[in-house]
Design a protein around this motif. Structure first.
Motif, PDB file in Angstrom:
ATOM      1  N   ALA A 169       0.879  -1.173   0.000  1.00 49.67           N
ATOM      2  CA  ALA A 169       0.000   0.000   0.000  1.00 49.67           C
ATOM      3  C   ALA A 169       0.910   1.215   0.000  1.00 49.67           C
ATOM      4  O   ALA A 169       1.935   1.226   0.677  1.00 49.67           O
ATOM      5  N   GLN A 170       0.545   2.237  -0.743  1.00 54.66           N
ATOM      6  CA  GLN A 170       1.353   3.446  -0.702  1.00 54.66           C
ATOM      7  C   GLN A 170       0.542   4.641  -0.196  1.00 54.66           C
ATOM      8  O   GLN A 170      -0.542   4.927  -0.686  1.00 54.66           O
ATOM      9  N   ASP A 171       1.096   5.323   0.808  1.00 48.56           N
ATOM     10  CA  ASP A 171       0.539   6.584   1.277  1.00 48.56           C
ATOM     11  C   ASP A 171       1.630   7.639   1.126  1.00 48.56           C
ATOM     12  O   ASP A 171       2.816   7.313   1.149  1.00 48.56           O
ATOM     13  N   VAL A 172       1.224   8.869   0.982  1.00 48.03           N
ATOM     14  CA  VAL A 172       2.210   9.958   0.878  1.00 48.03           C
ATOM     15  C   VAL A 172       1.753  11.106   1.771  1.00 48.03           C
ATOM     16  O   VAL A 172       0.559  11.246   2.035  1.00 48.03           O
ATOM     17  N   PHE A 173       2.731  11.895   2.259  1.00 48.86           N
ATOM     18  CA  PHE A 173       2.296  13.112   2.931  1.00 48.86           C
ATOM     19  C   PHE A 173       3.144  14.298   2.531  1.00 48.86           C
ATOM     20  O   PHE A 173       4.296  14.159   2.125  1.00 48.86           O
ATOM     21  N   VAL A 220       9.197   4.026   5.692  1.00 46.36           N
ATOM     22  CA  VAL A 220       8.835   5.440   5.801  1.00 46.36           C
ATOM     23  C   VAL A 220      10.030   6.218   5.263  1.00 46.36           C
ATOM     24  O   VAL A 220      11.107   6.186   5.853  1.00 46.36           O
ATOM     25  N   THR A 221       9.871   6.860   4.126  1.00 46.43           N
ATOM     26  CA  THR A 221      10.970   7.596   3.502  1.00 46.43           C
ATOM     27  C   THR A 221      10.620   9.073   3.377  1.00 46.43           C
ATOM     28  O   THR A 221       9.604   9.417   2.758  1.00 46.43           O
ATOM     29  N   ILE A 222      11.451   9.925   3.984  1.00 45.94           N
ATOM     30  CA  ILE A 222      11.281  11.364   3.788  1.00 45.94           C
ATOM     31  C   ILE A 222      12.095  11.706   2.541  1.00 45.94           C
ATOM     32  O   ILE A 222      13.318  11.743   2.572  1.00 45.94           O
ATOM     33  N   GLY A 223      11.408  11.923   1.451  1.00 44.05           N
ATOM     34  CA  GLY A 223      12.103  12.154   0.184  1.00 44.05           C
ATOM     35  C   GLY A 223      12.394  13.614  -0.084  1.00 44.05           C
ATOM     36  O   GLY A 223      13.137  13.941  -1.015  1.00 44.05           O
ATOM     37  N   LYS A 224      11.811  14.477   0.723  1.00 43.75           N
ATOM     38  CA  LYS A 224      11.974  15.914   0.460  1.00 43.75           C
ATOM     39  C   LYS A 224      12.022  16.686   1.777  1.00 43.75           C
ATOM     40  O   LYS A 224      11.186  16.439   2.669  1.00 43.75           O
ATOM     41  N   ALA A 242       6.923  12.770   2.132  1.00 38.80           N
ATOM     42  CA  ALA A 242       7.328  11.398   2.435  1.00 38.80           C
ATOM     43  C   ALA A 242       6.490  10.385   1.686  1.00 38.80           C
ATOM     44  O   ALA A 242       5.363  10.677   1.271  1.00 38.80           O
ATOM     45  N   SER A 243       7.064   9.200   1.505  1.00 36.97           N
ATOM     46  CA  SER A 243       6.297   8.090   0.948  1.00 36.97           C
ATOM     47  C   SER A 243       6.352   6.928   1.932  1.00 36.97           C
ATOM     48  O   SER A 243       7.384   6.656   2.549  1.00 36.97           O
ATOM     49  N   ILE A 244       5.207   6.286   2.111  1.00 39.49           N
ATOM     50  CA  ILE A 244       5.059   5.250   3.131  1.00 39.49           C
ATOM     51  C   ILE A 244       4.531   3.985   2.466  1.00 39.49           C
ATOM     52  O   ILE A 244       3.540   4.023   1.737  1.00 39.49           O
ATOM     53  N   ARG A 245       5.224   2.863   2.719  1.00 39.52           N
ATOM     54  CA  ARG A 245       4.772   1.581   2.145  1.00 39.52           C
ATOM     55  C   ARG A 245       4.463   0.611   3.275  1.00 39.52           C
ATOM     56  O   ARG A 245       5.284   0.433   4.182  1.00 39.52           O
ATOM     57  N   THR A 246       3.308   0.003   3.206  1.00 40.62           N
ATOM     58  CA  THR A 246       2.930  -0.998   4.198  1.00 40.62           C
ATOM     59  C   THR A 246       2.264  -2.179   3.495  1.00 40.62           C
ATOM     60  O   THR A 246       1.907  -2.087   2.314  1.00 40.62           O
ATOM     61  N   THR A 247       2.077  -3.279   4.232  1.00 42.77           N
ATOM     62  CA  THR A 247       1.496  -4.474   3.598  1.00 42.77           C
ATOM     63  C   THR A 247       0.248  -4.998   4.297  1.00 42.77           C
ATOM     64  O   THR A 247      -0.292  -6.018   3.884  1.00 42.77           O
ATOM     65  N   SER A 248      -0.179  -4.354   5.371  1.00 41.86           N
ATOM     66  CA  SER A 248      -1.449  -4.787   5.975  1.00 41.86           C
ATOM     67  C   SER A 248      -2.250  -3.558   6.391  1.00 41.86           C
ATOM     68  O   SER A 248      -1.681  -2.497   6.664  1.00 41.86           O
ATOM     69  N   ASP A 249      -3.569  -3.711   6.492  1.00 44.56           N
ATOM     70  CA  ASP A 249      -4.431  -2.581   6.842  1.00 44.56           C
ATOM     71  C   ASP A 249      -4.137  -2.088   8.258  1.00 44.56           C
ATOM     72  O   ASP A 249      -4.140  -0.889   8.525  1.00 44.56           O
ATOM     73  N   ASP A 250      -3.883  -3.029   9.181  1.00 37.96           N
ATOM     74  CA  ASP A 250      -3.622  -2.654  10.578  1.00 37.96           C
ATOM     75  C   ASP A 250      -2.363  -1.808  10.691  1.00 37.96           C
ATOM     76  O   ASP A 250      -2.341  -0.768  11.351  1.00 37.96           O
ATOM     77  N   THR A 251      -1.292  -2.264  10.050  1.00 37.07           N
ATOM     78  CA  THR A 251      -0.032  -1.522  10.112  1.00 37.07           C
ATOM     79  C   THR A 251      -0.182  -0.174   9.417  1.00 37.07           C
ATOM     80  O   THR A 251       0.352   0.841   9.861  1.00 37.07           O
ATOM     81  N   ARG A 252      -0.945  -0.181   8.328  1.00 37.38           N
ATOM     82  CA  ARG A 252      -1.148   1.065   7.598  1.00 37.38           C
ATOM     83  C   ARG A 252      -1.780   2.117   8.511  1.00 37.38           C
ATOM     84  O   ARG A 252      -1.348   3.268   8.553  1.00 37.38           O
ATOM     85  N   LYS A 253      -2.792   1.693   9.276  1.00 36.90           N
ATOM     86  CA  LYS A 253      -3.469   2.615  10.207  1.00 36.90           C
ATOM     87  C   LYS A 253      -2.535   3.037  11.325  1.00 36.90           C
ATOM     88  O   LYS A 253      -2.477   4.212  11.697  1.00 36.90           O
ATOM     89  N   LEU A 276      -0.742  19.703   7.177  1.00 40.07           N
ATOM     90  CA  LEU A 276      -0.393  18.347   6.738  1.00 40.07           C
ATOM     91  C   LEU A 276      -1.430  17.839   5.744  1.00 40.07           C
ATOM     92  O   LEU A 276      -2.630  17.887   5.998  1.00 40.07           O
ATOM     93  N   ASP A 277      -0.924  17.336   4.616  1.00 44.06           N
ATOM     94  CA  ASP A 277      -1.787  16.701   3.627  1.00 44.06           C
ATOM     95  C   ASP A 277      -1.371  15.227   3.580  1.00 44.06           C
ATOM     96  O   ASP A 277      -0.293  14.914   3.062  1.00 44.06           O
ATOM     97  N   TYR A 278      -2.162  14.352   4.159  1.00 47.59           N
ATOM     98  CA  TYR A 278      -1.828  12.925   4.219  1.00 47.59           C
ATOM     99  C   TYR A 278      -2.745  12.188   3.249  1.00 47.59           C
ATOM    100  O   TYR A 278      -3.958  12.161   3.422  1.00 47.59           O
ATOM    101  N   ILE A 279      -2.145  11.628   2.197  1.00 49.73           N
ATOM    102  CA  ILE A 279      -2.968  11.040   1.132  1.00 49.73           C
ATOM    103  C   ILE A 279      -2.757   9.532   1.057  1.00 49.73           C
ATOM    104  O   ILE A 279      -1.628   9.061   0.888  1.00 49.73           O
ATOM    105  N   SER A 280      -3.852   8.785   1.174  1.00 53.51           N
ATOM    106  CA  SER A 280      -3.767   7.332   1.040  1.00 53.51           C
ATOM    107  C   SER A 280      -4.074   6.953  -0.401  1.00 53.51           C
ATOM    108  O   SER A 280      -5.131   7.306  -0.912  1.00 53.51           O
ATOM    109  N   THR A 281      -3.154   6.270  -1.058  1.00 57.77           N
ATOM    110  CA  THR A 281      -3.436   5.817  -2.430  1.00 57.77           C
ATOM    111  C   THR A 281      -3.900   4.355  -2.365  1.00 57.77           C
ATOM    112  O   THR A 281      -4.781   4.040  -1.580  1.00 57.77           O
ATOM    113  N   TYR A 282      -3.318   3.456  -3.171  1.00 54.93           N
ATOM    114  CA  TYR A 282      -3.852   2.094  -3.253  1.00 54.93           C
ATOM    115  C   TYR A 282      -3.492   1.243  -2.031  1.00 54.93           C
ATOM    116  O   TYR A 282      -2.382   1.333  -1.534  1.00 54.93           O
ATOM    117  N   PRO A 283      -4.422   0.391  -1.588  1.00 54.44           N
ATOM    118  CA  PRO A 283      -4.056  -0.575  -0.545  1.00 54.44           C
ATOM    119  C   PRO A 283      -3.175  -1.689  -1.119  1.00 54.44           C
ATOM    120  O   PRO A 283      -2.910  -1.712  -2.330  1.00 54.44           O
TER     121      PRO A 283
END
Ligand SMILES: [Zn+2]
Ligand SMILES: [Zn+2]
Length: 371
Positions: A169-173, A220-224, A242-253, A276-283
């Motif tokens: 799953a990828q989220d970005v902020f 959790v990568t701070i790219g900028k 930042a870009s955030i990668r997770t593999t389960s819904d629980d960890t994502r939350k 803060l703009d926290y955007i959840s993309t695909y699970p």
């Protein structure tokens, strides 16, 4: 594979697949026994009802291209400037047309219904899968399958992705820290957003190392991190992304909650404020165990055991993940030989692989309905 070459030469970006979807619709309408529906503006679904009643199975292909100039050098390169099928979605579309064509002549042997999903806009969140699901077109489907071409695996070999998380799953902020500017020699009159940002970056390192269960793949990568213009001026703002990668819904939350707490509390502690703009993309795709074993057996039955392998989890994200809201899913890969990675301007597909993809798809669909 003239279908694939036609689509490759005429790529269209996400949500703009007007001609591609028209082309797919025309091919589907030329086949016997297939009903065509358009659940979204640039999506197409072919429906094949078998002679006998049974379950409903869907196979999904995506149709969109990417904004880049092709450098593959193939004679049938893209005719559209700065648009290229560099993720192989042209191959996915052509293979599923091949599968539909084969099965359309086997109506009498089919027990149940087959949906051939030609989906728009996989590459651009919020993605096309959501549109098709929201249109209600797939509510009767009992199982979803999908296949993605992947270079640097032997051409025509089918890779079964892991049970459970098969992609991330990828989220970005995007974070703006608002401090207070000052002369570099008078820090007591300002609030330094660089110091606040640095404290946040450091504290965020504890999310993966101290909050997430060890062994659960999380990034959790701070790219900028940008702030300031001069060595002797305290800036009034800093921007982090930042870009955030997770593999389960629980960890994502959990990760989202911890990140928001850290940002909120640290900025407060330093007297700064933030936006803060926290955007959840695909699970993450969650592959079903039973569907995975069926795909493995069916592919091995038509291609031979030596052409089916265990593929490692994909670190990329895919909107195929959303179909699990309706029914269990299984996503697999198809090797296309040595070459540049997906999303590279030199990406090519060994077309010899595609016949195997079609054979595996046909067998998976038949075996699912007849099991
Ligand atoms: Zn892609
Ligand atoms: Zn793709």
């Amino acid at each position: 594979m003239q279908w694939r070459r036609h689509i490759h030469q005429n790529p269209e970006l996400s949500f703009q697949e007007e001609n591609t979807s028209k082309y797919v619709e025309e091919v589907l309408k030329s086949l016997p026994n297939i009903e065509v529906i358009r659940p979204a503006k640039t999506s197409v679904i072919g429906i094949l009802k078998g002679a006998k009643p049974g379950k409903t199975v869907a196979f999904r292909a995506d149709m969109d291209a990417l904004p880049m100039q092709e450098e593959s050098g193939v004679p049938y390169s893209s005719k559209v400037e700065n648009v290229m099928h560099s993720c192989g979605h042209d191959a996915h579309t052509a293979m599923l047309l091949g599968t539909a064509s084969t099965l359309s002549k086997m109506k009498d042997q089919i027990k149940g219904t087959v949906y051939f999903i030609f989906q728009h806009a996989e590459e651009t969140p919020p993605g096309g899968a959501v549109d098709i699901i929201n249109a209600g077109a797939l509510k009767d489907v009992d199982a979803f399958f999908g296949m993605h071409v992947l270079p640097n695996f032997p051409a025509g070999h089918v890779g079964i992705l892991p049970v459970g998380a098969a992609s991330t799953a990828q989220d970005v902020f995007d974070l703006h820290i608002i401090g207070k500017g000052s002369h570099g020699s008078m820090p007591h009159l300002g609030i330094d957003p660089v110091v606040v940002g640095a404290a946040i970056v450091t504290a965020l390192q504890s999310v993966v190392s101290r909050n997430v269960e060890p062994g659960e793949m999380t990034v959790v990568t701070i790219g900028k991190f940008q702030s300031g213009d001069a060595f002797n001026v305290i800036a009034d703002r800093a921007e982090l992304a930042a870009s955030i990668r997770t593999t389960s819904d629980d960890t994502r939350k959990l990760v989202e909650t911890r990140i928001k707490e850290i940002i909120d509390n640290i900025t407060k502690a330093y007297g700064a404020t933030y936006e803060l703009d926290y955007i959840s993309t695909y699970p993450a795709i969650q592959n079903d165990e039973a569907l995975n074993s069926l795909a493995r057996r069916s592919a091995a039955a038509v291609l031979g055991k030596d052409k089916v392998f265990d593929a490692p989890m994909m670190t990329a994200s895919e909107d195929f993940a959303y179909y699990r809201k309706i029914a269990p899913v299984s996503f697999m890969t198809l090797g296309i030989g040595e070459g540049a990675a997906n999303h590279n301007p030199k990406f090519t597909v060994d077309e010899n692989a595609l016949q195997n993809g079609v054979k595996a798809q046909v067998q998976i669909i038949l075996d699912y309905l007849n099991k």
